[in-house]
Motif scaffolding. Structure first.
Motif, PDB file in Angstrom:
ATOM      1  N   THR A  28       0.836  -1.200   0.000  1.00 27.44           N
ATOM      2  CA  THR A  28       0.000   0.000   0.000  1.00 27.44           C
ATOM      3  C   THR A  28       0.871   1.249   0.000  1.00 27.44           C
ATOM      4  OG1 THR A  28      -1.761  -1.168   1.177  1.00 27.44           O
ATOM      5  CG2 THR A  28      -1.819   1.234   1.237  1.00 27.44           C
ATOM      6  N   SER A  29       1.932   1.237   0.812  1.00 27.91           N
ATOM      7  CA  SER A  29       2.860   2.367   0.838  1.00 27.91           C
ATOM      8  C   SER A  29       3.585   2.503  -0.493  1.00 27.91           C
ATOM      9  CB  SER A  29       3.879   2.181   1.967  1.00 27.91           C
ATOM     10  OG  SER A  29       3.238   2.101   3.223  1.00 27.91           O
ATOM     11  N   LEU A  30       3.951   1.381  -1.068  1.00 27.29           N
ATOM     12  CA  LEU A  30       4.649   1.400  -2.352  1.00 27.29           C
ATOM     13  C   LEU A  30       3.749   1.966  -3.449  1.00 27.29           C
ATOM     14  CD1 LEU A  30       6.955  -1.406  -3.584  1.00 27.29           C
ATOM     15  CD2 LEU A  30       5.239  -0.494  -5.133  1.00 27.29           C
ATOM     16  N   ARG A  31       2.488   1.579  -3.428  1.00 28.03           N
ATOM     17  CA  ARG A  31       1.538   2.113  -4.421  1.00 28.03           C
ATOM     18  C   ARG A  31       1.339   3.622  -4.224  1.00 28.03           C
ATOM     19  NH1 ARG A  31      -1.373  -1.682  -7.290  1.00 28.03           N
ATOM     20  NH2 ARG A  31      -1.233  -3.843  -6.548  1.00 28.03           N
ATOM     21  N   ALA A  32       1.383   4.069  -2.973  1.00 20.81           N
ATOM     22  CA  ALA A  32       1.226   5.502  -2.705  1.00 20.81           C
ATOM     23  C   ALA A  32       2.388   6.300  -3.296  1.00 20.81           C
ATOM     24  CB  ALA A  32       1.131   5.737  -1.199  1.00 20.81           C
ATOM     25  N   VAL A  33       3.596   5.752  -3.200  1.00 20.24           N
ATOM     26  CA  VAL A  33       4.755   6.402  -3.821  1.00 20.24           C
ATOM     27  C   VAL A  33       4.545   6.498  -5.326  1.00 20.24           C
ATOM     28  CG1 VAL A  33       7.224   6.171  -4.305  1.00 20.24           C
ATOM     29  CG2 VAL A  33       6.357   5.666  -2.011  1.00 20.24           C
ATOM     30  N   LYS A  56      11.881  -1.970  -8.472  1.00 23.67           N
ATOM     31  CA  LYS A  56      11.336  -2.583  -9.684  1.00 23.67           C
ATOM     32  C   LYS A  56       9.803  -2.562  -9.659  1.00 23.67           C
ATOM     33  CE  LYS A  56      15.165  -5.744 -10.745  1.00 23.67           C
ATOM     34  NZ  LYS A  56      15.371  -5.467 -12.173  1.00 23.67           N
ATOM     35  N   LEU A  57       9.216  -2.793  -8.487  1.00 17.56           N
ATOM     36  CA  LEU A  57       7.756  -2.765  -8.383  1.00 17.56           C
ATOM     37  C   LEU A  57       7.213  -1.361  -8.658  1.00 17.56           C
ATOM     38  CD1 LEU A  57       7.269  -5.073  -5.257  1.00 17.56           C
ATOM     39  CD2 LEU A  57       6.767  -5.640  -7.642  1.00 17.56           C
ATOM     40  N   VAL A  58       7.878  -0.335  -8.132  1.00 15.57           N
ATOM     41  CA  VAL A  58       7.468   1.037  -8.441  1.00 15.57           C
ATOM     42  C   VAL A  58       7.603   1.293  -9.939  1.00 15.57           C
ATOM     43  CG1 VAL A  58       8.005   3.481  -8.113  1.00 15.57           C
ATOM     44  CG2 VAL A  58       7.996   1.949  -6.147  1.00 15.57           C
ATOM     45  N   ALA A  59       8.692   0.815 -10.519  1.00 15.54           N
ATOM     46  CA  ALA A  59       8.911   1.007 -11.958  1.00 15.54           C
ATOM     47  C   ALA A  59       7.743   0.463 -12.774  1.00 15.54           C
ATOM     48  CB  ALA A  59      10.210   0.321 -12.374  1.00 15.54           C
TER      49      ALA A  59
END
Length: 214
Positions: A28-33, A56-59
């Motif tokens: 959830t935090s990663l998706r917010a970024v 990589k997931l953010v990418a």
């Protein structure tokens, strides 16, 4: 990268590592970024080139899927060895690419079972949404012959495809159920209460029941 490092939670990493994922960032935090960054394809490419799974997931969330060539996507899949990166790449990027059908066919024939599993993921999508031109009986032949002894990730996708054929195509439902009952793949898979078992005959029956209201 510093922001992602600050979001790292050792306890979450411990949980993720049990499933083969080497990061400790809450998704959830990663998706917010990623939501804050919005689409930034050049940054996505630079993040992908790091050796950091969270990056990589953010990418994969901020890239432009249609900007990647077929060869780039193929190379990315072969570099995506953690399950979450693999899953997000196929589902969030490759499925939106104009190269998805060419890659599906190439990956189905690949000797690497992890790469082959991605071909089956894309095939499941075709079975559910656009089965025109697919040899569904032929897919069942392959599933029947190979699913029992397939490596875990490939076995999971073969089983999902078996269930999807049974769910989406009534004329093949009896055969799909029969294959599932004989092979017994995932029959004893631990399933939480109120969740549907991944055992194909049970899965097919439950989804068809919901769809028909029977």
């Amino acid at each position: 990268m510093a922001e992602l490092a600050a979001l790292e939670d050792p306890k979450m990493r411990e949980v993720n590592e049990r499933h083969g994922d080497d990061h400790g960032v809450n998704l959830t935090s990663l998706r917010a970024v990623a939501k804050r960054l919005k689409t930034q394809h050049e940054l996505a490419v630079r993040l992908w080139e790091t050796d950091d799974t969270a990056a990589k997931l953010v990418a994969l969330l901020i890239c432009r899927p249609r900007a990647f060539s077929r060869d780039e996507l193929d190379a990315m899949l072969r570099a995506a060895r953690t399950p979450k990166v693999h899953d997000w790449l196929v589902n969030y990027v490759v499925k939106k690419s104009p190269h998805r059908e060419a890659l599906r066919l190439a990956w189905l024939a690949d000797p690497d079972p992890v790469v082959r599993s991605a071909g089956w993921t894309l095939t499941i999508d075709r079975v559910a949404k656009d089965a025109a031109g697919l040899d569904l009986p032929g897919l069942l032949d392959v599933i029947e012959a190979t699913m029992k002894d397939a490596p875990d990730r490939l076995q999971w996708e073969l089983n999902h495809c078996l269930a999807q054929i049974g769910i989406s195509h009534a004329d093949l439902r009896a055969r799909a159920i029969d294959i599932g009952e004989r092979l017994e793949v995932l029959k004893d898979y631990p399933t939480p209460p109120n969740c549907t078992s991944p055992f194909a005959p049970t899965w097919i029956a439950e989804i068809v029941r919901r769809q028909t209201g029977a």
